[in-house]
Design a protein around this motif. Structure first.
Motif, PDB file in Angstrom:
ATOM      1  N   LEU A 274       0.851  -1.184   0.000  1.00  0.00           N
ATOM      2  CA  LEU A 274       0.000   0.000   0.000  1.00  0.00           C
ATOM      3  C   LEU A 274       0.891   1.241   0.000  1.00  0.00           C
TER       4      LEU A 274
ATOM      5  N   THR B   7      -2.221   8.091   7.891  1.00  0.00           N
ATOM      6  CA  THR B   7      -1.556   7.138   8.788  1.00  0.00           C
ATOM      7  C   THR B   7      -0.524   7.831   9.679  1.00  0.00           C
TER       8      THR B   7
ATOM      9  N   CYS C 262       0.953  -6.202   9.958  1.00  0.00           N
ATOM     10  CA  CYS C 262       0.523  -5.841   8.600  1.00  0.00           C
ATOM     11  C   CYS C 262       1.356  -4.641   8.147  1.00  0.00           C
ATOM     12  N   CYS C 263       2.660  -4.820   8.156  1.00  0.00           N
ATOM     13  CA  CYS C 263       3.571  -3.666   8.031  1.00  0.00           C
ATOM     14  C   CYS C 263       3.631  -3.070   6.631  1.00  0.00           C
ATOM     15  N   GLY C 264       3.290  -3.838   5.587  1.00  0.00           N
ATOM     16  CA  GLY C 264       3.418  -3.291   4.232  1.00  0.00           C
ATOM     17  C   GLY C 264       4.827  -2.779   3.993  1.00  0.00           C
TER      18      GLY C 264
ATOM     19  N   CYS D 103       6.407   1.550   6.794  1.00  0.00           N
ATOM     20  CA  CYS D 103       6.519   3.002   7.051  1.00  0.00           C
ATOM     21  C   CYS D 103       6.240   3.374   8.499  1.00  0.00           C
ATOM     22  N   ILE D 104       5.282   2.709   9.151  1.00  0.00           N
ATOM     23  CA  ILE D 104       4.938   3.103  10.522  1.00  0.00           C
ATOM     24  C   ILE D 104       6.077   2.708  11.470  1.00  0.00           C
TER      25      ILE D 104
ATOM     26  N   ASN E  91      -2.090  -0.935  10.855  1.00  0.00           N
ATOM     27  CA  ASN E  91      -3.013  -0.363   9.876  1.00  0.00           C
ATOM     28  C   ASN E  91      -3.487  -1.519   9.007  1.00  0.00           C
ATOM     29  N   PRO E  92      -4.477  -2.274   9.505  1.00  0.00           N
ATOM     30  CA  PRO E  92      -4.865  -3.494   8.787  1.00  0.00           C
ATOM     31  C   PRO E  92      -5.720  -3.160   7.577  1.00  0.00           C
ATOM     32  N   PRO E  93      -5.929  -4.141   6.686  1.00  0.00           N
ATOM     33  CA  PRO E  93      -6.920  -3.920   5.627  1.00  0.00           C
ATOM     34  C   PRO E  93      -8.284  -3.709   6.280  1.00  0.00           C
TER      35      PRO E  93
ATOM     36  N   ALA F 124      -4.034  -5.805   1.023  1.00  0.00           N
ATOM     37  CA  ALA F 124      -3.804  -4.707   1.968  1.00  0.00           C
ATOM     38  C   ALA F 124      -5.054  -3.850   2.172  1.00  0.00           C
TER      39      ALA F 124
HETATM   40  N1  GLN Z   1       1.381  -0.444   7.408  1.00  0.00           N
HETATM   41  C1  GLN Z   1       1.318  -0.089   6.042  1.00  0.00           C
HETATM   42  C2  GLN Z   1       0.789   1.305   5.892  1.00  0.00           C
HETATM   43  O1  GLN Z   1       0.270   1.864   6.800  1.00  0.00           O
HETATM   44  C3  GLN Z   1       0.461  -1.085   5.244  1.00  0.00           C
HETATM   45  C4  GLN Z   1      -0.940  -1.171   5.691  1.00  0.00           C
HETATM   46  C5  GLN Z   1      -1.706  -2.262   4.962  1.00  0.00           C
HETATM   47  O2  GLN Z   1      -1.133  -3.007   4.163  1.00  0.00           O
HETATM   48  N2  GLN Z   1      -2.989  -2.362   5.227  1.00  0.00           N
HETATM   49  O3  GLN Z   1       0.887   1.917   4.862  1.00  0.00           O
END
Ligand code: GLN
Length: 279
Positions: free
Chosen positions: A92, A98, A122-124, A127-128, A186-188, A210
């Protein structure tokens, strides 16, 4: 051969016609990219002619953006907090929304002092968690995601900033060996049937994994809240990003899951954006 000023004008016009609200800005960024020059250079050399190859590169990027391909995937980066994260189609694109969650967690970490174990679930792109680690050196960081490809992106961002973290490919908490003191997540959270109504940039190019939070958008919150007690330390806490209309539901889920002092925080548009609380 066209000049820098003429190309900026042409790009703006094409992007505007494609329905882009930030046509001038995005066209400028793409010309900077094509020329490999900063904004200031464009300002100072408006009447310079641009070579044919660079002009072609610019125009084809403009075309691609007009087809609603996301700008950040084209550039390979997105700005978030004080940093610039590598992104591609496996993650994402970090959103300014965020940053609310990240600021709140940062304040909390500073208040608690360290050392703290932090999990970015769910770190993607990471960034957080990576921003938090860059601000607060007293945390040990774990980044986890279901997607192997997303973790590769997160790993690249760790390398970029020379940050240390555990990378965990996991369906939520699977394989997490130690308890953590804080979870940021930051989940889907988009309802499955709403995905088709999102902007083309998002629905056609960002990873559906995501975005999709199940029928009511709350699937991941339910699972995480149910399992979190086994993975948090005694006074552990969670910070969730939420959709603007999910504040009450997620707060209720957290309270039913024995979390205390659960609060909702709004974003700069006045919409509910973060829910947080502790055990
Ligand atoms: N943590 C990542 C972000 O905030 C990804 C979140 C996600 O994949 N839902 O951008």
């Amino acid at each position: 051969m066209a000049t820098i000023r003429e190309l900026l004008e042409l790009g703006r016009k094409k992007l505007e016609q494609s329905g882009n609200d930030y046509a001038w800005h995005e066209g400028r960024v793409l010309l900077e990219e094509a020329l490999g020059q900063p904004h200031l250079y464009l300002l100072m050399h408006g009447e310079d002619k641009v070579g044919t190859e660079q002009e072609q590169a610019y125009l084809s990027m403009i075309e691609k953006r007009c087809s609603r391909y996301p700008l950040q995937y084209m550039l390979g980066y997105a700005h978030f907090m004080d940093y610039t994260f590598y992104v591609d189609e496996n993650v994402l694109i970090p959103r300014s929304d965020t940053e609310i969650l990240t600021e709140l967690a940062k304040e909390r970490i500073e208040k608690r002092g360290g050392p703290l174990r932090l999990l970015d679930l769910c770190c993607g792109s990471g960034c957080i968690g990576i921003s938090l680690k860059l601000y607060c050196d007293n945390i040990s960081l774990t980044l986890s995601d279901l997607s192997e490809k997303a973790l590769r992106v997160a790993g690249r961002n760790l390398d970029k900033y020379g940050v240390d973290a555990n990378l965990l490919r996991a369906d939520l908490f699977d394989g997490l060996k130690e308890r953590v003191d804080m979870i940021v997540c930051n989940p889907p959270y988009i309802r499955t049937e709403e995905i088709a109504t999102l902007m083309p940039e998002v629905r056609e190019h960002e990873p559906v994994l995501a975005l999709d939070g199940g029928r009511d958008g709350l699937d991941l919150y339910r699972r995480i809240i149910r399992e979190a007690g086994n993975h948090l330390s005694g006074d552990g806490e969670i910070f969730f990003e939420i959709g603007y209309d999910q504040g009450r539901d997620v707060k209720a889920l957290m309270e039913a899951g024995q979390f205390r002092d659960v609060e909702i925080r709004k974003d700069y548009s006045g919409l509910d954006r973060v829910v947080y609380g502790h055990l």
